[in-house]
Design an enzyme around this catalytic site. Structure first.
Site, PDB file in Angstrom:
ATOM      1  N   HIS A 166      49.770  24.048  27.266  1.00  8.60           N
ATOM      2  CA  HIS A 166      49.975  24.982  27.919  1.00  8.60           C
ATOM      3  C   HIS A 166      49.118  25.071  29.297  1.00  8.60           C
ATOM      4  CE1 HIS A 166      51.523  27.317  24.145  1.00  8.60           C
ATOM      5  NE2 HIS A 166      50.242  26.548  23.842  1.00  8.60           N
ATOM      6  N   SER A 287      50.506  14.982  57.112  1.00 12.25           N
ATOM      7  CA  SER A 287      51.390  16.091  57.624  1.00 12.25           C
ATOM      8  C   SER A 287      51.500  16.005  58.943  1.00 12.25           C
ATOM      9  CB  SER A 287      50.651  17.434  57.316  1.00 12.25           C
ATOM     10  OG  SER A 287      51.058  18.450  58.242  1.00 12.25           O
ATOM     11  N   LYS A 293      45.854  16.364  55.773  1.00  9.69           N
ATOM     12  CA  LYS A 293      46.476  16.312  54.490  1.00  9.69           C
ATOM     13  C   LYS A 293      46.712  14.823  53.985  1.00  9.69           C
ATOM     14  CE  LYS A 293      48.019  19.224  52.450  1.00  9.69           C
ATOM     15  NZ  LYS A 293      49.429  19.904  52.455  1.00  9.69           N
ATOM     16  N   GLU A 300      56.754  13.946  44.507  1.00  8.92           N
ATOM     17  CA  GLU A 300      57.453  15.065  44.652  1.00  8.92           C
ATOM     18  C   GLU A 300      59.034  14.695  44.728  1.00  8.92           C
ATOM     19  OE1 GLU A 300      54.798  18.252  46.914  1.00  8.92           O
ATOM     20  OE2 GLU A 300      55.534  16.401  48.161  1.00  8.92           O
TER      21      GLU A 300
END
Ligand code: ARG
Length: 448
Positions: A166, A287, A293, A300
């Site tokens: 979980h 970024s 970043k 992804e």
């Protein structure tokens, strides 16, 4: 297969539909635009050339073509193989393009090539040949990722990490144990890809439009030349069967589903909140606006690629559903559904294997997280069981001490001891994980 010669044969465009005798007026322009499949089947050129050569062998073996005619056709086909630019926009599809070029170059002999054959068995043959190659590419890419996972596992056999259920801390495991968990899923994907290869490995050539031919062609001639494991069992099925594509796309969709689960954990674990994993710079992006970043875009995009394969599988199955036997033009869309799936799968697995191979584990953060005493709650209950307390009672007693976990702080070495004690086969202890690594290593041996 023999290497094609580099010479570019000349062939003037003269595209007239293969069926112009029956319908000499030609198609309305919008019907032509809609029906012609070159934008989607041009990639089959070398495979369809191989299929055509094998068909010429079958025609020669049946004495429909003389040895000299067979030889001339085979020679011409070989010289065309590396020249898909011979296709003209006015060709209806890749199959009629090949026949046109042969006819322009060889005259009457070229006009004999389609004897006893239909584009129905022709396209099924070319598609299966292409699919076998595509599956091999995916198999290689999945093996590559598995190899990266196993190498990282070997380097992290005693690196502790909290195991999660979980997405809540559960019990201590090791990075190697966790990596092997993903590894076993990818090993099953290799099985699925091999199974898809087996359903693909059937030659449909000789099935004709749907009912073979009256010419006594032997399907095993083409089958042997093309290296298929067997010939079709039923000619109607041979031209309408696209199971091999569905099996292959499913194998990719399942593999990408697994990859998306690994990718998701990489995204989460590389966040500042977890900080377990440091991405290799060459597999991360910055970024355009925020200078600080470092983003997990590779993971992804791998996670996102799954949608492409699942969408393709759904699309293909919807196309196949309720199609009457044998061939229907709906089947032409099969290529549109599946083509991107293989390149996407290969791209995602290849990039992710670089990321997994190059990632660094943050030993400090992992040690800190693994020292969470709550991870040992089950061990504490099992200790009570060992001294005679029924498990449910032990569970309750230990449960009462949480969340005031500081009171129950076990000694620092406890997570390591907990892992060591879990030496059941398949578990996190060193000896068990070494066994898992061995199994996975066997799976990626190049002999498969
Ligand atoms: N372009 C077609 C396809 O990809 C080739 C087969 C056409 N056959 C036919 N009977 N119209 O499916």
């Amino acid at each position: 297969m023999a290497k094609p010669k580099a010479k570019k044969p000349k062939a003037k465009p003269k595209a007239k539909p293969t069926w112009a005798g029956r319908l000499p007026g030609g198609l309305a322009p919008e019907a032509w635009d809609f029906l012609h499949s070159l934008p989607h089947d041009r990639f089959l050129w070398p495979y369809d050339i191989d299929g055509t050569r094998a068909h010429v062998s079958a025609l020669t073996a049946a004495k429909i073509l003389t040895a000299a005619e067979g030889k001339a056709l085979r020679k011409e086909l070989l010289s065309m193989k590396a020249h898909p630019e011979l296709i003209e926009d006015t060709d209806e599809d890749v199959h009629s393009a090949i026949e046109r070029v042969l006819t322009v170059r060889l005259g009457e002999v070229g006009a004999k090539v389609h004897t006893g054959r239909s584009r129905n068995d022709q396209v099924a043959t070319a598609l299966r040949l292409w699919n076998k190659d595509a599956l091999l590419g995916v198999h290689k890419a999945v093996s590559k990722l598995l190899r990266s996972l196993v190498s990282q596992a070997e380097q992290n056999i005693s690196t502790l990490v909290p195991g999660y259920t979980h997405l809540q801390r559960a019990q201590p495991v090791t990075i190697a144990h966790w990596l092997c968990a993903h590894g076993f899923a990818f090993a099953r994907d290799l099985d699925r890809l091999e199974a898809a290869k087996n359903t693909t490995d059937v030659s449909p050539l000789g099935a004709g439009a749907l009912a073979t031919s009256t010419l006594g062609l032997d399907p095993s001639v083409a089958q042997n030349e093309l290296g298929f494991a067997e010939t079709f069992g039923n000619s109607i099925d041979a031209v309408s069967d696209r199971d091999f594509l569905a099996d292959s796309v499913y194998a990719c969709a399942m593999a990408l589903t697994h990859l998306s689960r690994l990718a998701e954990e990489i995204v989460v674990w590389s966040s500042s909140e977890f900080g377990f994993v440091k991405l290799p710079d060459r597999y991360a992006t910055g970024s355009s606006m925020m200078p600080q970043k470092k983003n997990p875009d590779v993971a992804e995009l791998a996670r996102g690629s799954t949608g492409i394969a699942v969408g393709a599988l759904t699309g293909l199955l919807v196309t196949l559903k309720a199609l009457p036997l044998a061939y229907d033009r709906d089947l032409q869309t099969d290529k549109q559904h599946v083509r991107d799936v293989f390149t996407t799968t290969i791209g995602a697995f290849t990039a992710m294997s670089g990321l997994i191979g190059g990632m660094k584990l943050d030993a400090g953060r992992l040690r800190e997280a693994s020292a969470d005493p709550s991870l040992l709650a089950t061990d504490m209950a099992e200790d009570l069981v060992r001294s005679g307390t029924p498990f449910r009672q032990a569970h309750e007693e230990v449960g009462k001490r949480f969340p005031r976990s500081s009171k129950t702080s076990p000694p620092k070495s406890a997570p390591r001891a907990s892992v060591r004690a879990r030496s059941t086969s398949g578990g996190p202890a060193r000896s068990s994980v070494e066994g898992q690594i061995k199994k996975l290593r066997k799976r990626i041996q190049p002999t498969r």
